[in-house]
Design a protein around this motif. Structure first.
Motif, mmCIF file in Angstrom:
data_model
loop_
_atom_site.group_PDB
_atom_site.id
_atom_site.type_symbol
_atom_site.label_atom_id
_atom_site.label_comp_id
_atom_site.label_asym_id
_atom_site.label_seq_id
_atom_site.Cartn_x
_atom_site.Cartn_y
_atom_site.Cartn_z
ATOM 1 N N VAL A 17 -9.174 -7.726 -21.401
ATOM 2 C CA VAL A 17 -9.806 -6.673 -22.219
ATOM 3 C C VAL A 17 -8.878 -5.447 -22.324
ATOM 4 C CG1 VAL A 17 -11.715 -4.994 -22.115
ATOM 5 C CG2 VAL A 17 -12.186 -7.438 -21.923
ATOM 6 N N VAL A 20 -6.849 -4.809 -25.537
ATOM 7 C CA VAL A 20 -7.512 -4.367 -26.780
ATOM 8 C C VAL A 20 -7.262 -2.881 -27.008
ATOM 9 C CG1 VAL A 20 -9.733 -4.160 -27.959
ATOM 10 C CG2 VAL A 20 -9.250 -6.177 -26.545
ATOM 11 N N LEU A 41 -15.751 -5.644 -23.108
ATOM 12 C CA LEU A 41 -15.525 -4.936 -24.371
ATOM 13 C C LEU A 41 -16.698 -4.016 -24.676
ATOM 14 C CD1 LEU A 41 -13.994 -7.681 -26.685
ATOM 15 C CD2 LEU A 41 -12.913 -5.547 -25.948
ATOM 16 N N ARG A 44 -16.276 -0.890 -22.867
ATOM 17 C CA ARG A 44 -15.256 -0.007 -23.467
ATOM 18 C C ARG A 44 -15.766 0.621 -24.766
ATOM 19 N NH1 ARG A 44 -9.268 -1.937 -23.850
ATOM 20 N NH2 ARG A 44 -9.141 0.237 -24.528
#
Ligand code: 5RP
Length: 230
Positions: A17, A20, A41, A44
């Motif tokens: 992750v 990203v 994700l 985040r």
């Protein structure tokens, strides 16, 4: 002490992750490892990251929506910056994969094919010296004529078994197809085998992902390792 595979999957997922970045279009994989990726994700995104996800299954779409991850389809975006997904087997060295035991291989392959980078997340148990060492190759086939398609697969030395969701109920993919799990005695040339399987009428696609992974994040008992494609 027994290894906690879920913990390893989660550690590898959280490492992936980190790849990203803001404003990326992100392919969201399917399976128990991808679940932790989507969860990471979601955290985040809750913290301010701006991404758009393209899910590889209805299951993943539902999870992503519940976490507030904005989703889109190929109608809006035909190119994906980065896809993070799991795998059933990863061949050491080549980073060739078998995918699809989780039932989403067709959408996963379409998403992988549209992606600039495909990062695969696995725990150490998924690493093999030769593809097919541990698992069958899932092959998605049309419902119509599946028995004839299975017979053609047998001519390639496969032992196809129709996947079932429950007793007497074949498993049906998000695309409305059946899956034949095909054991092969030995896979010496996976690219050739992928082409041969996909050339059979009635086959929609197969779970051999050859030359597609950009990197594999492996969680092992001694830590997280990132293997990059050559
Ligand atoms: C689904 C897949 C999955 O990525 C694969 O089955 C790995 O799943 P898990 O992380 O649950 O072991 O290809 O079609």
């Amino acid at each position: 002490m027994p290894v906690d595979r879920d913990k390893l999957k989660q550690q590898a997922a959280l490492r992936a992750v980190e790849f990203v970045e803001d404003s990326m279009i992100v392919g969201l994989g399917t399976g128990s490892t991808a679940y932790f990726v989507v969860e990471g994700l979601g955290a985040r995104v809750a913290g301010g990251l701006k991404i758009t996800g393209i899910p590889t299954s209805e299951r993943t779409a539902t999870q992503a929506r519940s976490l507030g991850i904005p989703l889109a389809t190929f109608a809006e975006h035909q190119h994906i910056d980065l896809t993070i997904d799991g795998a059933d087997e990863v061949e050491r060295g080549s980073l060739n994969l078998i995918k699809g035991l989780g039932g989403a291989l067709l959408r996963e392959k379409i998403v992988a094919n549209a992606s600039r980078r495909l990062v695969i997340v696995v725990d150490q148990e998924k690493l093999v010296d030769r593809l097919g060492d541990h698992t069958a190759v899932p092959v998605e086939v049309t419902q119509f004529g599946w028995q004839a398609t299975a017979a053609r697969l047998k001519e390639l030395s496969a032992e196809p078994v129709l996947r079932h969701a429950h007793e007497d109920h074949p498993f049906i993919t998000d695309g409305g197809n059946y899956t034949l799990d095909c054991r092969f005695p030995r896979i010496d040339d996976p690219r050739r085998l992928e082409n041969a399987i996909n050339a059979i009428v009635g086959v929609v696609d197969c779970g051999l992902f050859i030359g597609r992974a950009s990197a594999v994040v492996v969680a092992a008992s001694d830590g997280i390792h990132v293997m990059n494609a050559l």
